[in-house]
Design an enzyme around this catalytic site. Structure first.
Site: not given
Length: 422
Positions: A173, A176, A305, A381
């Site tokens: 992504h 990020e 992420h 994350e």
């Protein structure tokens, strides 16, 4: 369609600036609101607010009982606050001026690689090339090219034969930035650190890195739109703003593809998963690279992420179906969380992503587990829990690297104890 309309309006009201030959969208006095949705009635109204007021959703909308972050331009803030009051939706302002936060997260152009600031793609790739030239235990390659022709680079660290491997990927992504910063931090620790534990891990296991899965989107976040998420292939669809671009590549893997997820079927939204699986050259290249290794060689696949401080395990497509060795994976994830909290107090929550986060199909970790039979896979994350969100200031990069490295040490040790590397 829905959210590209939002982006179009934001672009119209944003101020263009010249920055070393680039034109970048600015967000002066844009606010980021954290919105708390308590029930399904509020959820349905929240989903519709972009029809009345231009907003930029930063999170997938999963269900009630959660909070969501949105970006709102100065001219619409009074209206959105009145609407939330009318709907009895609780909210708070977490960022008063988004541009000031973005300036705190500014990147260094043309500098040497470090982990005190964010870097452009060329700096990251130059550093990778330098490491590959210096160390004969590194095998470096270009596994494929992006839609716009940029290299997707890999680094394999192997100091002796017969090792099993850990696979780490980053920045699928675009927005990020902390993802590739952390992935390269870990790689640097394995190559150059004097830490005895890191050197032990570099001897005992092979390590395979793809630090930048989405180079086109990453460059676009530096040069044009900091809030961009997807890659940059034209989707083949249009709306009132013109052509729509990009596929969410972590929705494009061919494992339970298209079964669930917020707006994965809206071609102009941030989370569009494609018309079918495996449409993106970047994802095909990554899958071919993983598949090029012998079965049973890669024993752990970790995708980095932002944000939320989670260790998300399979599965994402369901909140009622769990892998056969789920309890084992939970023990391994617990080891990461217990160690990652020690340096700075950052608490990581762990469990199946469909249960903890939201139900979504076509993610890398599920493909790696379900299709490639890799026994421990997860999405990490990173920081934070929503104060800065996707816009984590660069002065936190090293702290993130430190806490994740501590978590990784414990994770690998526990995975070894659990027989993952047998």
């Amino acid at each position: 369609m829905k959210l590209l309309f939002t982006l179009a309006v934001l672009s119209l009201v944003a101020i263009a600036m010249a920055n070393a030959g680039r034109t970048a969208t600015r967000y002066d006095n844009f606010k980021v609101y954290k919105v708390f949705i308590k029930n399904r009635l509020q959820l349905e109204e929240f989903k519709k607010i972009h029809h009345q007021i231009p907003v930029h959703f930063l999170n997938e909308i999963a269900g009630p009982g959660r909070s969501y972050d949105i970006v709102v331009a100065p001219g619409h803030q009074r209206a959105i606050e009145k609407l939330f009051d009318f709907l009895e939706i609780v909210f708070e302002t977490v960022i008063e001026d988004l541009q000031k936060v973005l300036d705190m997260s500014a990147y260094s152009s043309g500098s040497d690689m470090d982990w005190d600031t964010y870097h452009e793609l060329d700096v990251i790739y130059d550093w990778i090339d330098q490491q590959c030239d210096k160390h004969d235990f590194l095998d470096c390659d270009v596994i494929g090219h992006s839609h716009e022709g940029r290299a997707i680079k890999s680094v394999k660290l192997s100091k002796k034969g017969g090792n099993k491997a850990v696979f780490i990927e980053g920045n699928i992504h675009a927005m990020e930035w902390i993802s590739s910063a952390t992935v390269t931090y870990i790689l640097n620790q394995l190559i150059n650190s004097d830490d005895s534990k890191m050197q032990e891990l570099s001897e005992k296991y092979d390590w395979i890195f793809v630090p930048m899965v989405n180079p086109d989107g990453f460059v676009y976040t530096h040069e044009v739109e900091r809030l961009w998420r997807k890659n940059r292939r034209p989707s083949g669809y249009t709306n009132s703003s013109g052509d729509c671009y990009g596929i969410d590549m972590n929705r494009n893997f061919d494992y339970h593809w298209g079964g669930a997820g917020w707006n994965i079927d809206e071609p102009c939204d941030h989370w569009f998963g494609g018309d079918e699986p495996n449409t993106e050259v970047e994802i095909v290249a990554l899958q071919k690279f993983v598949s090029s290794f012998d079965d049973g060689y890669i024993r752990s696949y970790m995708a980095f992420h932002a944000y939320g401080q989670y260790i998300l395990l399979p599965y994402g497509h369901s909140n009622t179906e769990f892998p056969p060795n789920y309890d084992q994976m939970m023990r391994i994830a617990e080891a990461f969380a217990d160690s990652a909290v020690e340096p700075y107090g950052s608490k990581f929550t762990y469990g199946a992503s469909g249960l903890l986060n939201y139900v979504v199909s076509g993610a890398a970790k599920d493909w790696a587990y379900g299709e490639k039979k890799i026994p421990f896979t997860c999405t990490v994350e990173l920081r934070d829990k929503g104060t800065y969100g996707f816009f984590l200031p660069s002065n936190q990069i090293t702290e993130v690297g430190v806490e994740v490295t501590e978590g990784l040490k414990a994770l690998i040790d526990k995975a070894e104890d659990e027989g993952i590397f047998d």
